[in-house]
Design a protein around this motif. Structure first.
Motif, mmCIF file in Angstrom:
data_model
loop_
_atom_site.group_PDB
_atom_site.id
_atom_site.type_symbol
_atom_site.label_atom_id
_atom_site.label_comp_id
_atom_site.label_asym_id
_atom_site.label_seq_id
_atom_site.Cartn_x
_atom_site.Cartn_y
_atom_site.Cartn_z
ATOM 1 N N UNK A 260 0.854 -1.189 0.000
ATOM 2 C CA UNK A 260 0.000 0.000 0.000
ATOM 3 C C UNK A 260 0.886 1.233 0.000
ATOM 4 N N UNK A 261 0.720 2.075 -1.007
ATOM 5 C CA UNK A 261 1.518 3.301 -1.084
ATOM 6 C C UNK A 261 0.852 4.297 -1.999
ATOM 7 N N UNK A 262 0.959 5.559 -1.649
ATOM 8 C CA UNK A 262 0.304 6.627 -2.414
ATOM 9 C C UNK A 262 1.191 7.052 -3.582
ATOM 10 N N UNK A 263 0.594 7.163 -4.772
ATOM 11 C CA UNK A 263 1.302 7.685 -5.944
ATOM 12 C C UNK A 263 0.448 8.798 -6.539
ATOM 13 N N UNK A 264 0.968 10.015 -6.499
ATOM 14 C CA UNK A 264 0.213 11.181 -6.972
ATOM 15 C C UNK A 264 0.616 11.527 -8.401
ATOM 16 N N UNK A 265 -0.311 12.158 -9.119
ATOM 17 C CA UNK A 265 -0.038 12.639 -10.473
ATOM 18 C C UNK A 265 0.257 14.132 -10.399
ATOM 19 N N UNK A 266 1.413 14.527 -10.948
ATOM 20 C CA UNK A 266 1.727 15.953 -10.965
ATOM 21 C C UNK A 266 3.218 16.201 -10.993
ATOM 22 N N UNK A 267 3.633 17.409 -11.354
ATOM 23 C CA UNK A 267 5.055 17.744 -11.425
ATOM 24 C C UNK A 267 5.678 17.897 -10.035
ATOM 25 N N UNK A 268 6.982 17.747 -10.003
ATOM 26 C CA UNK A 268 7.728 17.870 -8.742
ATOM 27 C C UNK A 268 7.559 19.268 -8.146
ATOM 28 N N UNK A 269 7.346 20.263 -8.996
ATOM 29 C CA UNK A 269 7.193 21.649 -8.517
ATOM 30 C C UNK A 269 5.982 21.813 -7.603
ATOM 31 N N UNK A 270 5.020 20.876 -7.694
ATOM 32 C CA UNK A 270 3.799 21.000 -6.892
ATOM 33 C C UNK A 270 3.834 20.216 -5.584
ATOM 34 N N UNK A 271 4.991 19.638 -5.248
ATOM 35 C CA UNK A 271 5.114 18.943 -3.959
ATOM 36 C C UNK A 271 5.001 19.975 -2.831
ATOM 37 N N UNK A 272 4.088 19.717 -1.890
ATOM 38 C CA UNK A 272 3.841 20.695 -0.820
ATOM 39 C C UNK A 272 4.400 20.264 0.526
ATOM 40 N N UNK A 273 4.379 18.957 0.815
ATOM 41 C CA UNK A 273 4.870 18.480 2.113
ATOM 42 C C UNK A 273 6.394 18.486 2.149
ATOM 43 N N UNK A 274 6.937 18.381 3.382
ATOM 44 C CA UNK A 274 8.393 18.271 3.534
ATOM 45 C C UNK A 274 8.768 16.817 3.773
ATOM 46 N N UNK A 275 9.944 16.430 3.292
ATOM 47 C CA UNK A 275 10.427 15.054 3.398
ATOM 48 C C UNK A 275 11.871 15.042 3.886
#
Length: 320
Positions: free
Chosen positions: A230-245
């Protein structure tokens, strides 16, 4: 069982090809803070041997001594009570001349140790397996654990890319990025069909995926589900990453569908800068200058070979 107290140290044995040596050593440095050209490492760091595609087995150490007699005396005080046991003399190719023992000698040593322990031996399905190994002129004895090639099961995916990382390389990359998963949040923001995601998720790493291509996002989700993960895979460019990792793994896009230009590559690295302290980059091209321009510093590296095909793996930290 009585009188079996772990010392806190472990011995790991390794198997890898010449092409894999540099990648294996980078994984060793990530796990243990050191590497070796011998196929054996002693460390106080506990790693599940099945995490690494290169670790063959682990011995959690109970006893050590200058001679085999020292080990025999210590194992003579072990009482297994109702648990059955087996003793294995580890077979290592990378041992120094000093530590080598021939096959018949090994069988004899296994019998001697087995006879010293109080309890019932069972060579087929023991409750406990012990390992014995000479290393750097001393003898070591402890609880034996064999690695399981979990990554091997992941080789056949419903969705494949010819340019995707091999499962062995992907597993090592996940380990280099996240050697100690506890409390670490990771992202693979150019995840493709999810080769790294599958390996990371199968090891309990807290990781999410993302990609700009809807076809590969679907493929990645399908591959993850296929292995019961189970793992989340989002659609979108890297520029739209909002959370911190805590760490980002970027396998630079370079295939039929998504060939990144140098400007694209630099943009990807710059877009990662706001949301991660640590970056692991997989690239087929030199990009130290881009990494520096994006605000990161290369702290370790290796070249992963597959015949004539070379990938560079760069471990980076945010500059300053």
């Amino acid at each position: 069982m009585n009188r079996l107290t772990a010392t806190g140290d472990y011995i790991y044995t390794y198997a890898y090809t010449n092409d894999e040596k540099a990648l294996c050593q980078l994984e060793m440095r990530s796990f243990f803070g050191k590497d070796t050209s011998e196929k054996i490492v002693k460390s106080g760091v506990a790693i599940d041997p099945s995490r690494s595609p290169f670790i063959k087995e682990r011995v959690e150490l109970y006893f050590e001594g200058d001679t085999l007699q020292d080990i025999l005396e210590q194992t003579g005080e072990v009482d297994m009570a109702d648990a059955t046991f087996k003793v294995i003399f580890l077979k290592i190719n990378g041992l120094s001349e000093l530590d080598q023992v021939d096959y018949l000698g090994k069988r004899d040593v296994e019998r001697q140790i087995g006879s010293a322990i109080t309890g019932e031996a069972d060579v087929h399905q023991p409750d406990v397996t012990f390992g014995l190994i000479p290393f750097e002129g001393r003898w070591y004895f402890g609880r034996y654990l064999q690695s399981e090639p979990v990554w091997f099961k992941h080789m056949k995916k419903p969705r494949e890319y010819s340019t995707a990382l091999s499962t062995r390389v992907a597993r090592a990359v996940a380990n280099i990025a996240v050697p100690q998963p506890e409390g670490v949040k990771a992202i693979d923001p150019c995840c493709g069909i999810g080769t790294v995601l599958v390996e990371a998720l199968s090891m309990g790493i807290d990781i999410v995926g993302r990609d700009i291509n809807p076809l590969v996002v679907d493929g990645s989700r399908e591959n993850i589900a296929h292995f019961g993960l189970a793992g989340e895979v989002a659609l979108g460019p890297i520029a739209e990453v909002e959370d911190e990792y805590d760490v980002a793994i970027i396998d630079m896009p370079y295939n039929l569908y998504t060939h990144a230009t140098p400007a694209d590559q630099l943009a990807i690295l710059k877009d990662a800068h706001p949301f991660t302290e640590k970056l692991l980059v997989v690239t087929i091209e030199k990009m130290d200058h881009m990494i520096e321009e994006a605000g990161f510093v290369v702290t370790d590296r290796c070249v992963a070979k597959k015949g004539l095909f070379l990938r560079e793996i760069l471990v980076c930290q945010k500059a300053g």
